[in-house]
Every structure is written in C-alpha cells, then in structure tokens.
Design a protein around this motif. Structure first.
Motif, PDB file in Angstrom:
ATOM      1  N   THR A   7       9.216  -5.247   4.958  1.00  0.00           N
ATOM      2  CA  THR A   7       8.332  -4.082   4.842  1.00  0.00           C
ATOM      3  C   THR A   7       8.854  -3.117   3.791  1.00  0.00           C
ATOM      4  N   ARG A  10       8.122  -4.567   0.342  1.00  0.00           N
ATOM      5  CA  ARG A  10       6.704  -4.431   0.016  1.00  0.00           C
ATOM      6  C   ARG A  10       6.381  -2.997  -0.381  1.00  0.00           C
ATOM      7  N   ALA A  11       6.930  -2.033   0.340  1.00  0.00           N
ATOM      8  CA  ALA A  11       6.683  -0.623   0.009  1.00  0.00           C
ATOM      9  C   ALA A  11       7.250  -0.288  -1.365  1.00  0.00           C
ATOM     10  N   TYR A  14       4.923  -1.793  -3.967  1.00  0.00           N
ATOM     11  CA  TYR A  14       3.682  -1.024  -4.099  1.00  0.00           C
ATOM     12  C   TYR A  14       3.917   0.261  -4.884  1.00  0.00           C
ATOM     13  N   PHE A  56       6.793   6.548  -1.102  1.00  0.00           N
ATOM     14  CA  PHE A  56       7.449   5.383  -0.504  1.00  0.00           C
ATOM     15  C   PHE A  56       7.378   5.441   1.016  1.00  0.00           C
ATOM     16  N   CYS A  59       3.815   4.751   2.179  1.00  0.00           N
ATOM     17  CA  CYS A  59       3.499   3.339   2.015  1.00  0.00           C
ATOM     18  C   CYS A  59       4.205   2.510   3.093  1.00  0.00           C
ATOM     19  N   PHE A  60       5.447   2.801   3.343  1.00  0.00           N
ATOM     20  CA  PHE A  60       6.210   2.088   4.369  1.00  0.00           C
ATOM     21  C   PHE A  60       5.558   2.247   5.740  1.00  0.00           C
ATOM     22  N   ILE A  63       2.187   0.396   5.930  1.00  0.00           N
ATOM     23  CA  ILE A  63       2.373  -1.054   6.022  1.00  0.00           C
ATOM     24  C   ILE A  63       2.757  -1.437   7.449  1.00  0.00           C
ATOM     25  N   GLN A  71      -3.371   0.138   3.776  1.00  0.00           N
ATOM     26  CA  GLN A  71      -2.685  -0.050   2.502  1.00  0.00           C
ATOM     27  C   GLN A  71      -3.622   0.247   1.329  1.00  0.00           C
ATOM     28  N   TRP A  74      -3.991   4.001   1.046  1.00  0.00           N
ATOM     29  CA  TRP A  74      -2.829   4.596   0.381  1.00  0.00           C
ATOM     30  C   TRP A  74      -2.915   4.372  -1.121  1.00  0.00           C
TER      31      TRP A  74
END
Length: 148
Positions: A7, A10-11, A14, A56, A59-60, A63, A71, A74
């Motif tokens: 996760t 991924r954040a 992104y 961040f 986004c975290f 997710i 997502q 965001w």
C-alpha cells in the motif's frame, strides 16, 4: 506487513505520477521561475513538503479503504484542481501582454515566483485538506454501517 508495504509503494507511485504530470504540464505551459536567489531551492522544498506529505497520507488512506472509486476521487481531486490553478496562472501572466493589459505595469516579483512559491502549494494544501475531510467522513459512514 506485506500488505502495508504494498500500500505504501502504491501511494508513493501515485504521488510520483501526480508530481510527474504536474511537471510535464508546467514544462508545456512554459512556466519558468527565476532561481537567482540562493535560498529559493530551500524555500521551494519547505513550501511543497507539507502538500506532498498530505497528498501521500491521503492517497495511502484512500487506498487502504479499498475501492477504485476513492483512488480515482483522490487522483482527480489532485490533478484537476492543480491543472486549473496552473492554467489560471498562465492566463494571468500572459493577459498583461495584450493592448488591454494591466493598468500598473511594474513587477513586484519575477514572473511566476509568487504563484509557484506561495499560491500553488497553498492551493494544493487546501485541496488535500478537503480530501482528508472526505476520507474522515467516508470512514465514519463505513464505521456506522458496520456498527449498526
């Protein structure tokens, strides 16, 4: 533990994608800052650190809540608002070049310095704060559904 690390990656990806798209748009719009002063780089770092960190974290968290819908919200919230701000700055800076230009024609700061040092990071910070409130409201709704 592995899910947490995935996760986080991924954040990070992104946020890096969003920053990259911003930089590409800034390049194509021709927005250039005059970095003559020695402390401008440190000031840029200080001004953009909090919006990037909040982006961040948002986004975290989004997710982790799951669902592609959050997502996308965001990403669109981050990108559309920032792109509109950048286009607005470009229009404001180029509108004074026409024959119907500004009444007062002196420069307080070099071109785009005020926008990119003060206005843009604060605009991104406001958008990220709104997205944080969105996450908190959604989390409360999810908890209410689970508890009821």
């Amino acid at each position: 533990m592995e899910k947490l690390i995935n996760t986080m990656f991924r954040a990070i990806l992104y946020v890096l994608l969003a920053v990259g798209l911003h930089l590409i748009l800034i390049y194509f719009l021709g927005i250039r800052m005059e970095l003559r002063e020695p402390g401008v780089i440190q000031t840029l770092f200080k001004m953009y650190l909090l919006p990037l960190l909040l982006g961040f974290v948002n986004c975290f968290l989004l997710i982790r809540t799951g669902g592609i819908k959050h997502q996308v919200i965001w990403f669109l919230g981050m990108m559309l608002s920032s792109f509109l701000l950048l286009f607005f700055f470009k229009v404001i800076q180029t509108s004074g070049d026409s024959e119907y230009g500004a009444i007062v024609s002196f420069e307080l700061l070099p071109k785009y310095d005020l926008e990119m040092l003060l206005l843009f990071p604060r605009g991104v910070l406001v958008v990220q704060s709104v997205l944080t409130f969105y996450y908190l409201i959604k989390r409360k709704e999810i908890l209410n559904r689970v508890l009821v």
